[in-house]
Scaffold this active site. Structure first.
Site, PDB file in Angstrom:
ATOM      1  N   ARG A  66      16.998  60.470  26.205  1.00 25.20           N
ATOM      2  CA  ARG A  66      17.223  61.555  25.239  1.00 25.20           C
ATOM      3  C   ARG A  66      16.194  62.650  25.491  1.00 25.20           C
ATOM      4  O   ARG A  66      15.265  62.457  26.278  1.00 25.20           O
ATOM      5  CB  ARG A  66      17.162  61.042  23.800  1.00 25.20           C
TER       6      ARG A  66
ATOM      7  N   GLU B 293      11.759  65.240  16.339  1.00 24.20           N
ATOM      8  CA  GLU B 293      10.471  64.966  16.982  1.00 24.20           C
ATOM      9  C   GLU B 293      10.281  65.782  18.260  1.00 24.20           C
ATOM     10  O   GLU B 293      10.222  65.233  19.379  1.00 24.20           O
ATOM     11  CB  GLU B 293      10.326  63.480  17.280  1.00 24.20           C
TER      12      GLU B 293
ATOM     13  N   GLU C 189      10.599  59.321   8.441  1.00 29.27           N
ATOM     14  CA  GLU C 189      10.885  58.022   9.063  1.00 29.27           C
ATOM     15  C   GLU C 189       9.677  57.099   8.947  1.00 29.27           C
ATOM     16  O   GLU C 189       8.542  57.541   9.142  1.00 29.27           O
ATOM     17  CB  GLU C 189      11.131  58.166  10.569  1.00 29.27           C
TER      18      GLU C 189
ATOM     19  N   TRP D  78       9.178  49.605  20.429  1.00 30.79           N
ATOM     20  CA  TRP D  78       8.537  50.324  21.533  1.00 30.79           C
ATOM     21  C   TRP D  78       7.072  49.980  21.756  1.00 30.79           C
ATOM     22  O   TRP D  78       6.394  50.635  22.529  1.00 30.79           O
ATOM     23  CB  TRP D  78       8.697  51.840  21.324  1.00 30.79           C
TER      24      TRP D  78
ATOM     25  N   GLU E 205      17.321  50.883  21.213  1.00 37.02           N
ATOM     26  CA  GLU E 205      16.585  50.555  19.998  1.00 37.02           C
ATOM     27  C   GLU E 205      17.236  49.417  19.202  1.00 37.02           C
ATOM     28  O   GLU E 205      17.056  49.315  17.996  1.00 37.02           O
ATOM     29  CB  GLU E 205      16.444  51.823  19.138  1.00 37.02           C
ATOM     30  N   LYS E 206      17.975  48.564  19.920  1.00 39.57           N
ATOM     31  CA  LYS E 206      18.713  47.512  19.180  1.00 39.57           C
ATOM     32  C   LYS E 206      17.786  46.473  18.562  1.00 39.57           C
ATOM     33  O   LYS E 206      18.183  45.742  17.664  1.00 39.57           O
ATOM     34  CB  LYS E 206      19.791  46.869  20.050  1.00 39.57           C
ATOM     35  N   PHE E 207      16.517  46.409  19.011  1.00 46.84           N
ATOM     36  CA  PHE E 207      15.582  45.474  18.379  1.00 46.84           C
ATOM     37  C   PHE E 207      14.687  46.160  17.355  1.00 46.84           C
ATOM     38  O   PHE E 207      13.702  45.581  16.895  1.00 46.84           O
ATOM     39  CB  PHE E 207      14.752  44.744  19.442  1.00 46.84           C
ATOM     40  N   HIS E 208      14.991  47.408  17.032  1.00 46.60           N
ATOM     41  CA  HIS E 208      14.247  48.128  15.990  1.00 46.60           C
ATOM     42  C   HIS E 208      14.821  47.732  14.635  1.00 46.60           C
ATOM     43  O   HIS E 208      16.036  47.685  14.458  1.00 46.60           O
ATOM     44  CB  HIS E 208      14.411  49.638  16.213  1.00 46.60           C
TER      45      HIS E 208
HETATM   46  C1  GLA Z   1      11.223  58.079  16.368  1.00 47.54           C
HETATM   47  C2  GLA Z   1      12.586  58.737  16.448  1.00 47.54           C
HETATM   48  C3  GLA Z   1      13.704  57.842  16.032  1.00 47.54           C
HETATM   49  C4  GLA Z   1      13.503  56.452  16.574  1.00 47.54           C
HETATM   50  C5  GLA Z   1      12.164  55.931  16.095  1.00 47.54           C
HETATM   51  C6  GLA Z   1      11.901  54.511  16.530  1.00 47.54           C
HETATM   52  O1  GLA Z   1      10.607  58.252  15.175  1.00 47.54           O
HETATM   53  O2  GLA Z   1      12.654  59.922  15.704  1.00 47.54           O
HETATM   54  O3  GLA Z   1      14.913  58.402  16.517  1.00 47.54           O
HETATM   55  O4  GLA Z   1      13.527  56.492  17.953  1.00 47.54           O
HETATM   56  O5  GLA Z   1      11.163  56.729  16.651  1.00 47.54           O
HETATM   57  O6  GLA Z   1      10.664  54.038  16.027  1.00 47.54           O
END
Ligand code: GLA
Length: 691
Positions: A126, A165, A324, A332, A372-375
């Site tokens: 991304r 971000e 967030e 990560w 991010e499937k393990f988030h």
């Molecule tokens: C950032 C991004 C989100 C996601 C989170 C994961 O804050 O804005 O899209 O990737 O990290 O922790």
């Protein structure tokens, strides 16, 4: 445009309650495009069950909204927004520019960013774009125009989320486009090549430029690249991205009165910040931030507190929004430790205690596919019969119980905030450059140590810049403010002379805004104000400690020197500069200036804080806080809400009167706060805590 964050945040919270009564924001990123439409009904049903009132939609939806160039498909988003509206859930609508689709990057490969080593990023993750790319800017503007135009009057939408971000994955960009943009930026800053050559000190190492075309970004070279070139490139890169934000925000504002924001990455103060949030914040209607714990840091909640205080600084003390955080583990970090029971509630309440008018998460429903499937999410893979879901529902209830404090501001014991810690972006960036006296001297670590000392003492602190009006603060600390402008130096000097108390630590006021050493005794900007003549840095060997006559020991740094007019509060007893002053106090005008020429450990720092706060008349919210107990206060119209967050493993008894809002019970003068528990007490203040 909303020029006042209070008004803009109030605008949002007023639209979150069903009867127009303000509510704290609660919800998260909602990515319904990752799921079949049948799932959406369950999503909104569960959102209602949890009390979700605000979701961010469309952040990564570009490829679906514009499947090929100039062809837009909004049907699914129409249906999602209508469904959310029908269920009373408000929307923070994204303009979806954070992740250009493959068709775009494939067609315009020149829009991809380039590393310092000359490697062009590929797409497939991304943020695969260069801020200077005209193709990206054109496409982002066109998409923004479509989205803002289409949804300007949609009743679900209450705010706008530009991009995501900025600078997270594509900063800095060293492409040829960035080189051209950098030259234009430099011409604007310096006017002439002579001006640039002088600012960059190019007489050193035969670096003199004779034409603008010769100037490049600080790409990988044989050894250290010119430090001022590096610093200017960081400034330029931040400004170039800010232009992207401003252009997209302007399009949205031409359509809609709702507040506009982009989420900052103040998360974890220790991470490099690629953009200058002080400058960016001026362009936000609401300052919003993302914060993620570094899971393995045993005091990660203190980093959260520092980051939340810094975010409030960017918001000029007004309420802000936590855009967030995570319900539990992220994906990560090397080891993605899940949150312990109760930890999420404590984290959320820390943000609210420090000025957030709502806490949102990444993300609503944990993904099944993708990186991010393990988030963690609000709704975990394992569903609603889970710790995470029960705690999400509990947090939603707690935030509803706290609705009355929306719009209040953070206060300290005196009714205002009495202590400011300075954190200039240039000082941070400058201190992070290479070829410095010691790799152990860290602006962030030293800033954290000072914040931590006040935090443990129960004293509320703001973050400010050296050029801000500091008159309202009794005590100002400048931790490793390595590089300061002349304006900042003058401002701090005037602050002291008119009665303020200023603490300057080692490696502050060393360089000017071009990263040239300020001449004379160290620290050049302040040696007279501090009443010291320091002549040489003596950084310590790895693991070496100084023994001091008072305030314990020192780490990382020492300096050879002597006082001129200052009173010596402590000197080095053992170490490379035995006999040199290490903590000094100097009367200047109506105020006092203190120098701390080493990094103190927490016990010595607490002792020094006692001296400083005694001199400056700074009181903590509570004295003798039990280990792990965090306190904070917000106030509005004569009412105080005091937060007690017990990060420790022991139960504490608190002599506190008032109504505890989470449980809805009067404390009756005694609040029992179990290990890990949280309480928010409405009162008129003047309580004390005992263990
Ligand atoms: C950032 C991004 C989100 C996601 C989170 C994961 O804050 O804005 O899209 O990737 O990290 O922790």
């Amino acid at each position: 445009m909303h020029t006042n964050n209070t008004a803009a945040m109030d605008y949002i919270t007023a639209r979150l309650g069903s009867e127009g009564s303000p509510m704290l924001a609660f919800g998260g990123d909602y990515n319904p495009e990752q799921w079949p439409e049948e799932t959406w009904d369950e999503d909104v049903r569960l959102m209602r069950e949890a009390g979700v009132n605000l979701v961010s939609v469309g952040i990564f939806s570009w490829a679906l909204l514009e499947p090929s160039e100039g062809v837009y498909e909004f049907g699914w988003l129409d249906r999602v927004l209508d469904l959310l509206h029908a269920n009373g859930i408000r929307v923070d609508l994204a303009n979806a520019t954070a992740s250009p689709p493959p068709w775009f990057s494939h067609k315009y490969p020149q829009s991809l960013p380039v590393t310092a080593d000359g490697v062009r990023h590929s797409y497939g993750s991304r943020q695969a774009f260069a801020a200077s790319s005209p193709e990206y800017r054109r496409a982002a503007a066109a998409l923004t125009e479509q989205i803002a135009g289409r949804y300007r009057d949609h009743p679900a939408v209450v705010m706008w989320h530009v991009h995501n971000e900025y600078g997270c994955h594509n900063q800095p960009d060293y492409s040829d486009g960035a080189a051209a943009g950098f030259r234009t930026w430099l011409e604007r800053r310096y006017g002439t090549l002579d001006g640039l050559n002088s600012a960059w000190g190019t007489a050193f190492w035969s670096q003199r430029y004779s034409a603008w075309e010769e100037i490049l970004p600080p790409r990988t070279s044989g050894t250290w690249v010119n430090p001022t070139q590096q610093l200017d490139f960081a400034r330029y890169s931040s400004d170039e991205l800010l232009e992207c934000y401003k252009a997209e925000a302007a399009i949205i504002r031409s359509h809609s009165p709702h507040p506009v924001t982009t989420n900052f990455m103040g998360f974890n103060m220790g991470l490099h910040q690629p953009v200058d949030y002080w400058r960016w914040a001026e362009h936000m209607d609401v300052v919003s931030n993302d914060h993620y714990l570094i899971a393995e840091d045993p005091r990660n909640y203190q980093d959260l507190a520092a980051t939340a205080d810094l975010t409030r600084g960017w918001a000029q003390g007004k309420p802000w929004l936590l855009m967030e955080h995570s319900t539990s583990a992220v994906n990560w970090q090397p080891r993605n430790i899940a949150k312990a029971p109760g930890e999420m509630l404590r984290n959320a309440m820390q943000h609210v205690a420090r000025g957030a008018d709502g806490t949102l998460f990444f993300q609503w429903r944990a993904s099944r596919a993708g990186a991010e499937k393990f988030h963690s999410g609000m709704l975990p893979h394992a569903g609603t019969d889970t710790k995470v879901w029960r705690e999400v529902v509990q947090l939603g209830q707690a935030l509803r119980n706290l609705a009355e404090l929306s719009g209040s501001v953070v206060t300290g014991a005196s009714g205002g905030v009495d202590v400011a810690i300075l954190h200039d972006t240039d000082a941070r960036w400058g201190s992070e450059l290479d070829s410095h006296p010691s790799v152990d001297a860290s602006n962030i670590a030293e800033t954290r140590r000072w914040h931590d000392a006040f935090y443990r003492a129960g004293t509320t602190t703001d973050f400010r810049q050296s050029t801000d009006d500091l008159a309202g603060y009794r005590l100002v600390v400048a931790p490793m403010q390595y590089l300061l402008t002349d304006e900042g130096v003058k401002n701090l000097d005037a602050y002291v002379r008119s009665g303020g108390h200023l603490v300057v630590t080692y490696f502050s006021g060393i360089a000017d805004e071009n990263d040239h050493i300020r001449p004379g005794s160290y620290p050049g900007a302040f040696s007279e104000l501090l009443g010291v003549h320091m002549e040489e840095f003596f950084p310590l060997r790895s693991g070496e400690e100084l023994e001091l006559s008072r305030f314990g020991g020192g780490s990382f740094w020492s300096e050879l020197g002597r006082p001129t007019t200052a009173e010596v509060l402590a000197e080095v007893v053992r170490g490379p500069v035995a006999g040199s002053p290490v903590v000094t106090r100097n009367a200047a005008g109506d105020g006092r200036a203190y120098y701390v020429a080493t990094s103190l450990a927490s016990v010595g720092m607490a002792e020094l804080l006692g001296v400083l706060c005694g001199d400056a008349g700074v009181e903590p919210l509570f004295r003798d806080l039990p280990e792990g107990l965090e306190v904070g206060r917000r106030s509005k119209d004569g009412t105080d809400w005091t937060f007690f967050i017990n990060h420790g493993s022991a139960d504490v008894q608190l002599a506190v009167s008032g109504l505890e809002l989470i449980s809805g019970r009067e404390t009756g003068g005694a609040l029992a706060l179990g290990a890990g528990a949280v309480a928010v007490v409405r009162s008129n203040g003047s309580s004390s805590a005992t263990s």
